[in-house]
Design a protein around this motif. Structure first.
Motif, PDB file in Angstrom:
ATOM      1  N   ASN A   1      11.312  44.236  25.446  1.00 29.64           N
ATOM      2  CA  ASN A   1      11.418  45.607  25.938  1.00 29.64           C
ATOM      3  C   ASN A   1      10.879  45.777  27.359  1.00 29.64           C
TER       4      ASN A   1
ATOM      5  N   ASN B   1       6.758  55.514  33.942  1.00 26.78           N
ATOM      6  CA  ASN B   1       7.467  54.938  32.803  1.00 26.78           C
ATOM      7  C   ASN B   1       6.776  53.744  32.155  1.00 26.78           C
ATOM      8  N   TYR B   2       5.568  53.440  32.601  1.00 26.29           N
ATOM      9  CA  TYR B   2       4.804  52.320  32.040  1.00 26.29           C
ATOM     10  C   TYR B   2       3.367  52.773  31.803  1.00 26.29           C
TER      11      TYR B   2
ATOM     12  N   ALA C   1      14.957  51.242  31.245  1.00 28.32           N
ATOM     13  CA  ALA C   1      13.740  50.829  31.946  1.00 28.32           C
ATOM     14  C   ALA C   1      13.879  51.071  33.449  1.00 28.32           C
ATOM     15  N   ASP C   2      12.788  51.478  34.061  1.00 24.41           N
ATOM     16  CA  ASP C   2      12.761  51.716  35.501  1.00 24.41           C
ATOM     17  C   ASP C   2      12.405  50.390  36.182  1.00 24.41           C
TER      18      ASP C   2
ATOM     19  N   LYS D   1      10.096  53.583  27.887  1.00 20.71           N
ATOM     20  CA  LYS D   1      11.495  53.876  27.579  1.00 20.71           C
ATOM     21  C   LYS D   1      12.091  52.666  26.867  1.00 20.71           C
TER      22      LYS D   1
ATOM     23  N   PHE E   1       8.906  48.510  37.453  1.00 23.33           N
ATOM     24  CA  PHE E   1       8.627  47.190  36.906  1.00 23.33           C
ATOM     25  C   PHE E   1       8.306  46.199  38.025  1.00 23.33           C
TER      26      PHE E   1
ATOM     27  N   ASP F   1       8.182  44.684  28.652  1.00 19.82           N
ATOM     28  CA  ASP F   1       6.731  44.865  28.686  1.00 19.82           C
ATOM     29  C   ASP F   1       6.131  43.663  29.411  1.00 19.82           C
TER      30      ASP F   1
ATOM     31  N   ASN G   1       6.453  49.391  28.537  1.00 16.63           N
ATOM     32  CA  ASN G   1       7.568  50.218  28.973  1.00 16.63           C
ATOM     33  C   ASN G   1       7.695  51.382  27.992  1.00 16.63           C
TER      34      ASN G   1
END
Length: 66
Positions: free
Chosen positions: A57, A14-15, A33-34, A28, A38, A59, A26
Motif C-alpha cells: 500500500n 496523505n501519510y 496514493a500521492d 489512502k 511519497f 507504506d 499511506n
C-alpha cells in the motif's frame, strides 16, 4: 529518530508516521496514493540517512540509521 523529523513526517496530508510500528503509512488506497508526497518523504529520509524499505500500500518501514 528526532522529534523534528517525526514532525515533518506528520506534516504530510496523505501519510502518517506510526511510532509503534516505525512506519509511514499511506492514508489512502494504493491507486489514490500521492506520489509527490511519497517522493518527498523518501527524500527527507535519505537526507537524514535513515534506512527504510517499501511495504504494501505504498507504506514505508523505517529500519534505522544508515
Amino acid at each position: 529518530m528526532s522529534e523534528m523529523i517525526i514532525n515533518e513526517l506528520n506534516s504530510f496530508k496523505n501519510y502518517k508516521y506510526e511510532s509503534t510500528t516505525s512506519r509511514v503509512v499511506n492514508l489512502k488506497n494504493i491507486s489514490d496514493a500521492d506520489l509527490d508526497e511519497f517522493l518527498a518523504i523518501t527524500h527527507l529520509l535519505d537526507r537524514n540517512y535513515i534506512k527504510y524499505k517499501f511495504t504494501t500500500n505504498i507504506d514505508i518501514r523505517i529500519l534505522g540509521k544508515k
